[in-house]
Design a protein around this motif. Structure first.
Motif, PDB file in Angstrom:
ATOM      1  N   GLU A   7      10.242  26.774  60.214  1.00 39.74           N
ATOM      2  CA  GLU A   7      11.016  27.342  61.302  1.00 39.74           C
ATOM      3  C   GLU A   7      10.813  28.866  61.370  1.00 39.74           C
ATOM      4  OE1 GLU A   7      15.718  27.846  61.898  1.00 39.74           O
ATOM      5  OE2 GLU A   7      15.102  25.879  61.139  1.00 39.74           O
ATOM      6  N   GLU A  47       4.770  16.958  61.847  1.00 41.77           N
ATOM      7  CA  GLU A  47       4.798  18.357  62.280  1.00 41.77           C
ATOM      8  C   GLU A  47       3.427  18.896  62.701  1.00 41.77           C
ATOM      9  OE1 GLU A  47       7.424  20.133  62.790  1.00 41.77           O
ATOM     10  OE2 GLU A  47       8.942  18.836  61.892  1.00 41.77           O
ATOM     11  N   ARG A  67      12.682  24.886  56.643  1.00 42.51           N
ATOM     12  CA  ARG A  67      13.151  26.262  56.890  1.00 42.51           C
ATOM     13  C   ARG A  67      11.995  27.234  57.008  1.00 42.51           C
ATOM     14  NH1 ARG A  67      17.471  28.228  52.435  1.00 42.51           N
ATOM     15  NH2 ARG A  67      19.155  26.804  52.932  1.00 42.51           N
ATOM     16  N   ARG A  89       7.310  29.554  62.613  1.00 44.23           N
ATOM     17  CA  ARG A  89       7.149  29.324  64.053  1.00 44.23           C
ATOM     18  C   ARG A  89       7.898  30.364  64.875  1.00 44.23           C
ATOM     19  NH1 ARG A  89       6.820  22.813  63.450  1.00 44.23           N
ATOM     20  NH2 ARG A  89       4.552  22.728  63.427  1.00 44.23           N
TER      21      ARG A  89
END
Ligand code: GDP
Ligand code: MG
Length: 177
Positions: free
Chosen positions: A107, A146, A104, A110
């Motif tokens: 996210e 990632e 989370r 980003r």
């Protein structure tokens, strides 16, 4: 040669993110002042702390931003991320939930930050090895998937805190040069 010039060659903004109580403020305190407190209330509500270091003979001022209790999901505003060239994504190795929330935070990061931002995943509190709830391998695997740097730290024992910041700042330096 030999003069003590105060000039700053670079200022790099780095943000600390992650759940509440994972040790973000103490990691910052360890890095910027070489101090640690077991009393989390000692956290001061300043926006950021700075420390200047030499990277490849250039003076780099690291401006490290800390959340002041805005760790609820989506409470960190875009102003916090604005201009950041590095991010420390912190979880607590003794609290599985703080690791489960990392996707989370990533996210969020980003969505708000520059796409070239350098990100370090940090598993903090390695001094509490006997209470470990997140295997190193799980985090390493996630980081590789990632494209994040990864280190485990102890702000209490001053383990890998310097290394984490130096790695991120050096990587940023290499990108801008
Ligand atoms: P933040 O909410 O993420 O900023 O977390 P804090 O930095 O305020 O730390 C939360 C609590 O964890 C405090 O009681 C700290 O003293 C403690 N803490 C932080 N880092 C460490 C660490 O490396 N080891 C241990 N044992 N405790 C830590
Ligand atoms: Mg804090």
């Amino acid at each position: 040669y030999g003069s003590s010039s105060q000039k700053t060659d670079y200022v790099f903004k780095v943000v600390l993110i992650g759940d509440s109580a994972v040790g973000k403020s103490q990691i910052l305190s360890r890095f910027s002042r070489n101090e640690f407190s077991l009393d989390s209330k000692a956290t001061i509500g300043v926006e950021f702390q700075t420390r200047t270091l030499l990277i490849h003979h250039k003076s780099v001022k690291a401006q490290i931003w800390d959340t002041a209790g805005q760790e609820r999901y989506r409470a960190v505003t875009s102003a916090y991320y604005r201009g950041a060239v590095g991010a420390m994504l912190v979880y607590d190795i003794t609290k599985r939930q703080t690791f489960d929330h990392i996707p989370r935070w990533l996210e969020e990061l980003r969505a708000h930050a520059d796409k070239n931002i350098v990100i370090m995943l940090i598993g903090n509190k390695t001094d509490l090895e006997n209470q470990r709830a997140v295997p190193t391998e799980d985090a390493k695997e996630f980081a590789e998937k990632e494209g994040l740097f990864f280190l485990e730290t102890s702000a209490l024992e001053a383990t890998n805190v310097e290394e984490a910041f130096v790695t991120v700042l050096t990587q940023i330096f290499n990108i801008v040069n």
